[in-house]
Design a protein around this motif. Structure first.
Motif, PDB file in Angstrom:
ATOM      1  N   VAL A 170       0.906  -1.150   0.099  1.00 28.11           N
ATOM      2  CA  VAL A 170       0.185   0.105  -0.057  1.00 28.11           C
ATOM      3  C   VAL A 170       0.952   1.286  -0.138  1.00 28.11           C
ATOM      4  O   VAL A 170       0.393   2.202  -0.647  1.00 28.11           O
ATOM      5  CB  VAL A 170      -0.991  -0.166   1.209  1.00 28.11           C
ATOM      6  N   CYS A 175       3.695   1.758  -1.266  1.00 27.83           N
ATOM      7  CA  CYS A 175       4.331   2.017  -2.614  1.00 27.83           C
ATOM      8  C   CYS A 175       3.117   2.465  -3.417  1.00 27.83           C
ATOM      9  O   CYS A 175       3.287   3.339  -4.493  1.00 27.83           O
ATOM     10  CB  CYS A 175       4.861   0.627  -3.146  1.00 27.83           C
ATOM     11  N   GLY A 188      10.761  -1.284   1.845  1.00 20.07           N
ATOM     12  CA  GLY A 188      11.586   0.038   1.395  1.00 20.07           C
ATOM     13  C   GLY A 188      10.441   0.917   1.401  1.00 20.07           C
ATOM     14  O   GLY A 188      10.546   1.876   0.480  1.00 20.07           O
TER      15      GLY A 188
HETATM   16  S1  FES Z   1       4.838  -0.998   0.847  1.00 15.13           S
HETATM   17 FE1  FES Z   1       6.244  -1.108  -0.843  1.00 15.13          FE
HETATM   18  S2  FES Z   1       7.959  -1.269   0.304  1.00 15.13           S
HETATM   19 FE2  FES Z   1       6.706  -1.130   1.831  1.00 15.13          FE
END
Ligand code: FES
Ligand SMILES: Cc1cc2nc3c(=O)[nH]c(=O)nc-3n(C[C@H](O)[C@H](O)[C@H](O)COP(=O)(O)O)c2cc1C
Ligand code: SF4
Lengths: 425, 157
Positions: free
Chosen positions: B84, B86, B125
């Protein structure tokens, strides 16, 4: 509480900006392993007493007091049968929105190792295993290197310790599934009781703790329990490695006193991005219920967040501004949990994909009122704890149920033409 | 191609694992994958035989884990995050750009055998969203952008 110094960052203060891990010599020059030396002079019971006085709660999601868990571990000779006792450090971190253990493993492996040595001493464990997910290969490499150096320097004593790299699947992080994985089985959760302390890995006494929990242990010893618990704003001791991501200007990890508010954390990230106005946030990763702007001044710890109706989980916030669609967010969470279900029990194996399909249909504008009713039914029937074999399903239902309660009108608005935000964009 | 004598020796070593050969199965699968990129039926059978475990046993393990590959993958595996945090930062636009550029969907490999694209969540990340981890050392890359995709691929990942 009043003596907290904002520059006291026991957990992350020594991490390098580029996350390059320290060599043993470098770590020792920074005071590394003095906590181990001090702890090994204490009896296991004395270490447990200090951790209890420090009010250290587990950072893996449930906030269970570390000392209480450790006390369940039998002394040598007091468990039936013979063989090792185990300490498992859980570095599977796969929760959407969680990115804290990555830093601790990659940049501060000797700190994890120090904590593991002390925790093993306190729990009478003779073997320690650090399980790390495959996507964290830099962390795997750093931990393996640290173990090798510490072993060569004779710092491990009789403790046998190794890294177990995993190979994907979120369920491996659930502690009994993790034990199954280490035994070479498909990682399906076990029935509890018996709890791992009574019968864990290969039927032996086992403690499972999160990477952050273990990384905090050396600081309990070196600072002393009072100073450690005094780092917090609340009655849950220590600092917390918070994370903030989603719609904020500078998403980041922030070590701060336990009980720091979302307002402060979001401010330190430069504020909300998107249209700049907070719609909602999840306080502790994907499996936690949405809170709102009215919770900006809530002290974020396990107790306060639970009383506010959500869960503190991993303590990594996911922020949505007013232009982000909460239904879209839940839809993506649900796809993840449906994909990661181990398939053992029916409500989870069948219910999560069903919910996921309805959420996708809502977003696409093809869902009917009956679908929305079905979604509400799934949340109501499958949400409560105990309706599935493990907590994966309850975790998956938390964002759905809280979104339905908080954003019911937005769900309705999706029935005609799909996502209104998308239509605006 | 069968497993090299060296790899077989290491699998035998692993079977001396204190948990026994069963507990060494994942280790063996990881070693095979490290060397060959994926785990073929023939290699699976060899591993089972070397460890002295049933083929069905090791197969059930190999199919459980999402990052044990049971079909050939490209030289570089791209694990693109669909979590989420991202998504909130444009991951789906990056996904579309990447798929258009590579001409493949999730779970597929480019015809030249260079790239395999897999969706995963989350890659830890979230502070660099949208993020991915790439290649054998699982290097974290991000924040990614649709415009940056070409550059990323040309940079040789
Ligand atoms: S949601 Fe994509 S790295 Fe954590
Ligand atoms: C589906 C699921 C996934 C989990 N994943 C993790 C994880 O990746 N890391 C972790 O520390 N705990 C995870 N947990 C919690 C563990 O079961 C366990 O409670 C925790 O490792 C205990 O550590 P603590 O006492 O230090 O908090 C997960 C739980 C569930 C139900
Ligand atoms: S709730 Fe889901 S993940 Fe947990 S045991 Fe049941 S099927 Fe498996």
């Amino acid at each position: 509480m009043t003596d907290f110094k904002p520059n006291t960052l026991p957990l992350t203060g020594r991490a390098r900006a580029d996350r390059r891990p320290h060599s043993l010599a470098e770590w020792q020059a920074l005071g590394g392993y003095s906590a181990v030396e001090a702890a090994l002079k204490l009896s296991p019971a004395e270490v447990v007493a200090q951790v209890a006085a420090a009010r250290l709660n587990g950072r893996g999601g449930a906030g269970f007091p570390a000392a209480q868990k450790w006390r369940f571990m039998p002394e040598p000779g007091q468990s039936p049968g013979t063989g090792p006792s185990y300490l498992i450090v859980n570095g599977d971190e796969m929760e959407p929105g969680a990115f804290k253990d990555r830093l601790l493993l990659e940049a501060l492996p000797h700190q994890v190792l120090e904590g593991a040595i002390i925790a093993a001493h306190a729990t009478h464990a003779t073997e320690a295993i650090v399980l790390i997910r495959d996507a964290y290969r830099p962390g795997i490499a750093a931990m393996e290197q640290a173990i090798q150096e510490a072993r060569a320097a004779g710092l491990l004593g009789a403790l046998s310790i190794r890294v177990h790299p995993s190979a994907g699947r979120y369920i491996v992080g659930e502690e009994t599934a993790l034990i199954e994985a280490l035994e070479g089985n498909r990682a399906m959760p076990r029935k509890r009781p018996p709890f791992p302390a009574a019968s864990g890995l290969w039927g032996r006494p086992t403690t499972v703790n999160n990477v952050e929990t273990i990384s905090l242990v050396p600081h309990v010893i070196s600072m002393g329990p009072e100073a450690f618990s005094g780092l917090s704003w609340t009655d849950e001791g220590g600092t917390k490695l918070y994370g903030v991501s989603g719609r904020v200007k500078r998403p980041q990890l922030i070590e701060a006193p336990m009980g720091t508010t979302a307002r402060e954390l979001i401010e330190r990230c430069g504020g909300v991005s998107g249209n700049g106005r907070l719609l909602t946030f999840q306080p502790g990763g994907g499996a936690t219920g949405f809170l709102g702007p009215e919770h900006l001044d809530l002290p974020l710890d396990f107790g306060h967040v639970a009383r506010a109706g959500s869960m503190f989980g991993t303590g990594t916030l996911i922020v949505l501004d007013e232009t982000a669609c909460p239904i879209g967010a839940v839809a993506r969470h649900m796809r993840f949990y449906a994909r990661e279900s181990c398939g053992w029990c029916t409500p989870c194996r069948e219910g999560l994909p069903w919910a996921s399909r309805i959420l996708d249909a809502l977003e696409a504008g093809t869902a009917s009122a009956a679908d929305l009713d079905a979604l509400r039914m799934i949340a109501a029937e499958a949400g409560p704890r105990g309706r599935a074999f493990c907590d994966l399903m309850g975790g998956a239902m938390a964002p759905l149920a809280s979104a339905l309660a908080r954003f019911g009108d937005r769900f309705e608005a999706h029935l005609t033409g799909g996502c209104p935000q998308r239509r605006l964009a | 191609m069968s497993l090299s004598p060296d790899l077989l020796a290491r699998i035998r070593d692993a079977s001396a694992h204190h948990g026994g050969p069963r507990a060494a199965m994942l280790e063996a699968l990881r070693m095979i994958q490290q060397e060959h990129g994926w785990v073929s039926d023939a290699h699976l059978a060899e591993a089972a035989q070397t460890l002295g475990v049933g083929l069905a046993e090791i197969e059930s393990l190999a199919t459980f884990y999402s990052l044990i590959f049971r079909q050939p993958v490209g030289e570089t595996v791209i694990l693109l995050c669909d979590g989420v945090s991202c998504w909130l930062n444009g991951a789906e636009e990056v996904r579309d750009a990447l798929m258009a550029r590579l001409g493949i969907g999730f779970g597929q490999t480019t015809a030249d055998g260079k790239y395999t694209l897999i969706n995963i969540a989350c890659v830890g990340g979230c502070d660099r969203a949208p993020a991915a981890v790439v290649g054998r050392d699982r290097r974290l890359v991000g924040p990614l952008s649709p415009e940056g995709v070409a550059e990323l691929l040309e940079g040789g990942l």
